[in-house]
Design a protein around this motif. Structure first.
Motif, PDB file in Angstrom:
ATOM      1  N   VAL A   1      47.477   9.028 -27.899  1.00 40.53           N
ATOM      2  CA  VAL A   1      48.811   9.120 -28.490  1.00 40.53           C
ATOM      3  C   VAL A   1      49.586  10.150 -27.664  1.00 40.53           C
ATOM      4  CG1 VAL A   1      50.145   9.809 -30.512  1.00 40.53           C
ATOM      5  CG2 VAL A   1      48.016   8.537 -30.793  1.00 40.53           C
ATOM      6  N   PRO A   2      50.730   9.769 -27.108  1.00 44.27           N
ATOM      7  CA  PRO A   2      51.482  10.718 -26.289  1.00 44.27           C
ATOM      8  C   PRO A   2      51.986  11.892 -27.128  1.00 44.27           C
ATOM      9  CG  PRO A   2      52.323   8.485 -26.042  1.00 44.27           C
ATOM     10  CD  PRO A   2      51.389   8.466 -27.184  1.00 44.27           C
ATOM     11  N   LEU A   3      51.812  13.112 -26.589  1.00 40.38           N
ATOM     12  CA  LEU A   3      52.267  14.308 -27.287  1.00 40.38           C
ATOM     13  C   LEU A   3      53.392  14.954 -26.479  1.00 40.38           C
ATOM     14  CD1 LEU A   3      48.739  15.758 -28.093  1.00 40.38           C
ATOM     15  CD2 LEU A   3      50.172  14.371 -29.596  1.00 40.38           C
TER      16      LEU A   3
ATOM     17  N   GLN B   1      57.719 -14.177 -27.337  1.00 39.78           N
ATOM     18  CA  GLN B   1      56.918 -13.919 -28.535  1.00 39.78           C
ATOM     19  C   GLN B   1      55.676 -13.125 -28.134  1.00 39.78           C
ATOM     20  OE1 GLN B   1      55.213 -17.365 -30.521  1.00 39.78           O
ATOM     21  NE2 GLN B   1      55.642 -16.425 -32.494  1.00 39.78           N
TER      22      GLN B   1
ATOM     23  N   ALA C   1      61.425 -10.899 -34.285  1.00 41.50           N
ATOM     24  CA  ALA C   1      61.344 -11.902 -33.214  1.00 41.50           C
ATOM     25  C   ALA C   1      60.710 -13.191 -33.740  1.00 41.50           C
ATOM     26  CB  ALA C   1      60.547 -11.348 -32.039  1.00 41.50           C
ATOM     27  N   ASP C   2      59.645 -13.037 -34.537  1.00 41.92           N
ATOM     28  CA  ASP C   2      58.981 -14.222 -35.105  1.00 41.92           C
ATOM     29  C   ASP C   2      59.951 -15.006 -35.979  1.00 41.92           C
ATOM     30  OD1 ASP C   2      56.724 -13.552 -33.813  1.00 41.92           O
ATOM     31  OD2 ASP C   2      55.614 -12.836 -35.557  1.00 41.92           O
TER      32      ASP C   2
ATOM     33  N   MET D   1      62.734 -18.142 -25.574  1.00 42.96           N
ATOM     34  CA  MET D   1      62.593 -16.838 -26.232  1.00 42.96           C
ATOM     35  C   MET D   1      61.241 -16.226 -25.859  1.00 42.96           C
ATOM     36  SD  MET D   1      63.990 -18.091 -29.929  1.00 42.96           S
ATOM     37  CE  MET D   1      64.342 -16.499 -30.641  1.00 42.96           C
TER      38      MET D   1
ATOM     39  N   ARG E   1      50.623 -12.904 -34.145  1.00 39.12           N
ATOM     40  CA  ARG E   1      50.538 -11.541 -34.676  1.00 39.12           C
ATOM     41  C   ARG E   1      49.765 -11.540 -35.997  1.00 39.12           C
ATOM     42  NH1 ARG E   1      53.518  -8.833 -37.996  1.00 39.12           N
ATOM     43  NH2 ARG E   1      54.899 -10.604 -38.248  1.00 39.12           N
TER      44      ARG E   1
ATOM     45  N   GLU F   1      63.217 -14.977 -35.788  1.00 42.02           N
ATOM     46  CA  GLU F   1      64.257 -15.589 -34.951  1.00 42.02           C
ATOM     47  C   GLU F   1      63.735 -16.872 -34.302  1.00 42.02           C
ATOM     48  OE1 GLU F   1      67.049 -11.799 -33.668  1.00 42.02           O
ATOM     49  OE2 GLU F   1      65.399 -12.399 -32.352  1.00 42.02           O
ATOM     50  N   ILE F   2      62.476 -16.826 -33.899  1.00 41.86           N
ATOM     51  CA  ILE F   2      61.876 -18.029 -33.296  1.00 41.86           C
ATOM     52  C   ILE F   2      61.808 -19.145 -34.341  1.00 41.86           C
ATOM     53  CG2 ILE F   2      59.722 -18.972 -32.362  1.00 41.86           C
ATOM     54  CD1 ILE F   2      59.347 -16.150 -31.045  1.00 41.86           C
TER      55      ILE F   2
ATOM     56  N   THR G   1      53.009  18.704 -32.584  1.00 38.50           N
ATOM     57  CA  THR G   1      52.080  17.581 -32.456  1.00 38.50           C
ATOM     58  C   THR G   1      52.162  16.687 -33.693  1.00 38.50           C
ATOM     59  OG1 THR G   1      50.660  19.062 -31.225  1.00 38.50           O
ATOM     60  CG2 THR G   1      49.696  16.984 -31.909  1.00 38.50           C
TER      61      THR G   1
ATOM     62  N   ASP H   1      58.651  -7.162 -33.913  1.00 36.79           N
ATOM     63  CA  ASP H   1      57.829  -8.372 -33.736  1.00 36.79           C
ATOM     64  C   ASP H   1      58.101  -9.368 -34.853  1.00 36.79           C
ATOM     65  OD1 ASP H   1      56.745  -7.492 -31.445  1.00 36.79           O
ATOM     66  OD2 ASP H   1      54.799  -6.928 -32.271  1.00 36.79           O
ATOM     67  N   GLU H   2      58.176  -8.828 -36.079  1.00 36.78           N
ATOM     68  CA  GLU H   2      58.459  -9.705 -37.222  1.00 36.78           C
ATOM     69  C   GLU H   2      59.826 -10.354 -37.075  1.00 36.78           C
ATOM     70  OE1 GLU H   2      57.895  -8.202 -41.259  1.00 36.78           O
ATOM     71  OE2 GLU H   2      56.135  -7.121 -40.541  1.00 36.78           O
TER      72      GLU H   2
ATOM     73  N   ASP I   1      54.871  14.498 -33.300  1.00 37.19           N
ATOM     74  CA  ASP I   1      54.528  13.420 -32.368  1.00 37.19           C
ATOM     75  C   ASP I   1      53.824  12.281 -33.083  1.00 37.19           C
ATOM     76  OD1 ASP I   1      55.563  14.694 -30.196  1.00 37.19           O
ATOM     77  OD2 ASP I   1      53.696  15.720 -29.691  1.00 37.19           O
ATOM     78  N   TYR I   2      52.873  12.646 -33.951  1.00 40.86           N
ATOM     79  CA  TYR I   2      52.149  11.596 -34.688  1.00 40.86           C
ATOM     80  C   TYR I   2      53.099  10.842 -35.600  1.00 40.86           C
ATOM     81  CZ  TYR I   2      47.735  13.356 -32.936  1.00 40.86           C
ATOM     82  OH  TYR I   2      46.710  13.716 -32.113  1.00 40.86           O
TER      83      TYR I   2
ATOM     84  N   ARG J   1      69.649 -20.444 -28.675  1.00 41.25           N
ATOM     85  CA  ARG J   1      68.459 -20.014 -27.927  1.00 41.25           C
ATOM     86  C   ARG J   1      67.655 -21.207 -27.409  1.00 41.25           C
ATOM     87  NH1 ARG J   1      68.805 -16.232 -32.203  1.00 41.25           N
ATOM     88  NH2 ARG J   1      68.907 -14.092 -31.454  1.00 41.25           N
TER      89      ARG J   1
ATOM     90  N   GLN K   1      55.114   8.622 -33.491  1.00 39.63           N
ATOM     91  CA  GLN K   1      54.286   7.495 -33.064  1.00 39.63           C
ATOM     92  C   GLN K   1      54.153   6.457 -34.183  1.00 39.63           C
ATOM     93  OE1 GLN K   1      53.087   7.080 -30.110  1.00 39.63           O
ATOM     94  NE2 GLN K   1      51.751   5.326 -30.420  1.00 39.63           N
TER      95      GLN K   1
END
Lengths: 116, 580
Positions: free
Chosen positions: B201-203, B76, A81-82, B74, B130, A84-85, A60, A78-79, A63-64, B71, A67
């Protein structure tokens, strides 16, 4: 001189012995009663249970950790992607057209091609 | 009778009692653990296991910058901030923080929504970045939550908006490429079924965890060249100012492959803010969705048919009286005065309807457009040049148009006479441009396409060279003759407009528009121009249309200058060297 007998010797002749049979046998002097047996079994089960729990908890824990890493990856994606945009916006035609460099450029009055 | 307890009966009763209780326990446990096993296992799983959707990422869309993909569309991550008013505690602080961090993204009256205690879910703001969401999360407000969603972003702004279409709030592609390729772009969501902890949280414990990986949408690379697209859009914007037209459309294609290099309409809309568009008509791509009677641009197809069938040559003559009778109907020329014995080259240069009706007659018995002549015309217009049928271009809402077959009850000599100069039939700009491309490239019909390949693992995988749909739809000699005729017509009609040393040709069109009261409207006409340009061989075909309800336009006056503007620019952009 006195001594305490801890093992017994049994003569081959005193029994119906046969080939490949031990001629001596060990008999423990410690005798366990039924309660002790039960406690021992319970202890063994407890230890096994604890080992299982430790392993399960460790899994477990992984798992954490997974995660947490997954969240980090997601955040970094995400960063990325931002960025790249932002990059795409900065290199967009409209941005280039509005740039100070582009504004200084003029259309050539004529175009000539070098002959091969 | 007296009952006496026997010796030891108390302990026996106790034993029996305990046994009975134990038996009850055993029976109950048997019931719970054996008989009701499945029920409780299912209940436990429902409690412990959760199903998560792993969303597939919608494919990106690229345009070309020369040979390099750039591009165009895209994705976001954006956030919706919501409140559970029943658990909100520090309202003033929340309001202050939201105003400070996400002022422009908040819904109207968001502060009042925090007091709606009867509700458990109120959206306070949408499309937060974000960074904004992170800033608010850090404050740890009670009763405030965030929901991550993905939205399309368009780094090039409104470029190619009507070609692209948009993606709505349900993540469904609408119009254009987004609509046509919705399934391909959407991909397939994955799923994860797993035991979770209280925080979901998946275990990895348990042996019933199932993970089906998501399949992201395809990243499409368009054949659209962003520089050409930008130039075309600018040319249309300028033309709209100049003509005052309600709608201006244009497209550029490579006649040797069918690849569309640009396709635009003006006015347009911002696909990122599609919901702000005042008129849904703005979403339509007139180039593929708008049918119209193509008018005189079709004369090139009629001429080609005549040449192919040896019914006519450019130098052949006919007697032009500016009028020609077909049964009870009289067809007249828009330009009058070029009367007498004139060549078909002259008829093309002055776009004289009578000349092309004459070609129709010469396809028949010389005096009428016979059923055999109609069949020949239909065979060329519909089967070979593919007018009046959808081209199959990868864009939503493509219209098919209409070319009436000779055996259709609506067919008649007057209809086919009108068809010789592009009336009495319906086509789209993409159909006319594709057929015209086949006409000028030597007779090979390519299906028009806007897709040049796909991006896979960051690498551009270009599609194989397109396979022609049909070859030899006209002979090469016919194609060459037609090109020479159109170059000559352009040079004589509009001298000096093109850069010298190039072979530029084309045909104007001024189409009448059907009136709701029957016949044609006197208050409305559509201007168009279709032409080609290049050095030895045509390297581009440009089709232009200028239109508007209750507006009158003329091909030469309103559409031709747009073609010229784009064509002269294309010669330099493609670095085509002049000859002589």
């Amino acid at each position: 001189m006195s001594y305490q007998q801890t093992s017994y010797y049994t003569s081959r002749r005193r029994q119906n012995w046969s080939r490949n049979q031990n001629t001596t046998r060990f008999v423990s002097s410690v005798k366990l009663g039924p309660v002790a047996h039960t406690v021992l079994v319970a202890l063994m089960i407890t230890v096994l249970g604890l080992i299982y729990l430790t392993q399960a908890t460790r899994a477990t824990g992984y798992d954490y950790e997974a995660q947490r890493i997954q969240s980090q990856i997601s955040e970094l994606n995400d960063e990325k992607a931002d960025l790249e945009i932002e990059n795409a916006r900065l290199t967009a035609l409209e941005t280039i057209k509005d740039s100070s460099v582009a504004k200084e450029m003029t259309t050539p009055s004529s175009t000539e091609f070098a002959q091969p | 009778m007296k009952f006496e307890l026997q010796k030891g009966s108390r302990s026996r009763i106790l034993a029996i009692g305990l046994l009975a209780i134990a038996a009850i326990f055993v029976v109950r446990l048997f019931y719970l653990q054996v008989i009701q096993y499945s029920h409780y296992v299912a209940q436990a799983q429902a409690e412990q296991q959760k199903q998560f959707v792993i969303p597939a990422e919608r494919g990106m869309i690229y345009a070309k910058n020369g040979d390099e993909p750039v591009r165009l569309v895209m994705n976001q991550s954006v956030y919706t901030v919501y409140a559970d008013p029943q658990t909100v505690t520090d309202k003033d602080e929340i309001v202050e923080a939201l105003k400070e961090v996400a002022g422009g993204n908040l819904v109207e009256g968001f502060a009042d929504l925090l007091d709606a205690k009867e509700s458990r879910y109120k959206i306070l703001g949408t499309k937060l970045s974000r960074t904004q969401a992170e800033l608010l999360k850090e404050k740890g407000f009670s009763g405030i939550g965030f929901q991550e969603t993905s939205q399309r972003v368009y780094p090039e702004g409104t470029l190619a908006a009507q070609l692209l279409g948009y993606v709505d709030t349900e993540n469904e592609g609408k119009y254009g490429l987004e609509g046509y390729l919705n399934d391909e772009l959407s991909g397939v969501d994955g799923s994860l079924v797993a035991v979770t902890d209280v925080s979901e949280v998946p275990l990895t414990i348990g042996n019933k965890n199932v993970r089906i990986p998501e399949q992201d949408g395809k990243n499409v690379v368009l054949s659209i060249d962003r520089s050409v697209q930008s130039k075309v859009e600018q040319a249309l914007k300028d033309a709209q100012k100049r003509t005052g037209a309600k709608e201006v459309s244009a497209m550029v294609m490579d006649p040797n492959s069918g690849k569309v290099l640009a396709m635009a309409n003006y006015p347009t809309y911002d696909p990122e803010k599609y919901y702000e568009a005042k008129d849904v008509a703005l979403f339509n791509n007139n180039v593929v969705s708008g049918t119209y009677e193509p008018g005189s641009t079709i004369k090139t197809f009629t001429m080609a048919t005549g040449i192919e069938k040896n019914a006519v040559r450019p130098s052949d003559t006919f007697n032009n009286t500016d009028f020609i009778k077909i049964g009870d109907w009289t067809i007249s020329n828009a330009t009058r005065g070029i009367t007498g014995t004139i060549s078909f080259q002259t008829a093309l240069e002055w776009s004289l309807n009578t000349g092309f009706v004459t070609i129709g007659q010469r396809l028949g018995n010389g005096t009428s457009i016979t059923p055999a002549a109609r069949q020949t015309m239909y065979d060329y217009y519909y089967n070979k040049f593919r007018l009046g049928q959808a081209t199959g271009i990868e864009l939503a809402n493509e219209a098919s148009g209409l070319v009436i077959a000779p055996d259709d009850q609506r067919s008649s000599e007057i209809r086919y006479a009108n068809m010789t100069f592009g009336q009495g039939m319906e086509a789209t700009m993409i159909q006319v441009a594709s057929g015209f491309s086949a006409l000028v490239n030597g007779g090979t019909y390519y299906q028009p396409t806007v897709i040049d390949g796909y991006m896979e693992d960051g690498e551009f995988k270009q599609n194989e060279s397109p396979t022609p749909v049909a070859t030899g739809i006209v002979q090469k000699s016919t194609s060459d003759t037609l090109k020479s005729m159109m170059i000559k017509a352009r040079q004589s009609g509009f001298p000096g407009v093109d850069k010298s040393g190039y072979r530029i040709g084309g045909k104007t069109g001024t189409s009448q528009v059907s009136s709701p009261q029957g016949g044609y409207s006197d208050d409305e006409s559509i201007a168009s121009y279709v032409g080609f340009g290049g050095s030895d061989a045509p390297e581009y075909v440009i089709m232009v249309q200028v239109s508007g309800k209750d507006q009158i336009f003329q091909g030469a006056r309103d559409a031709l200058p747009i073609f010229t503007d784009i064509s002269n620019w294309m010669l330099e952009y493609l670095k085509i060297q002049p000859k002589g």
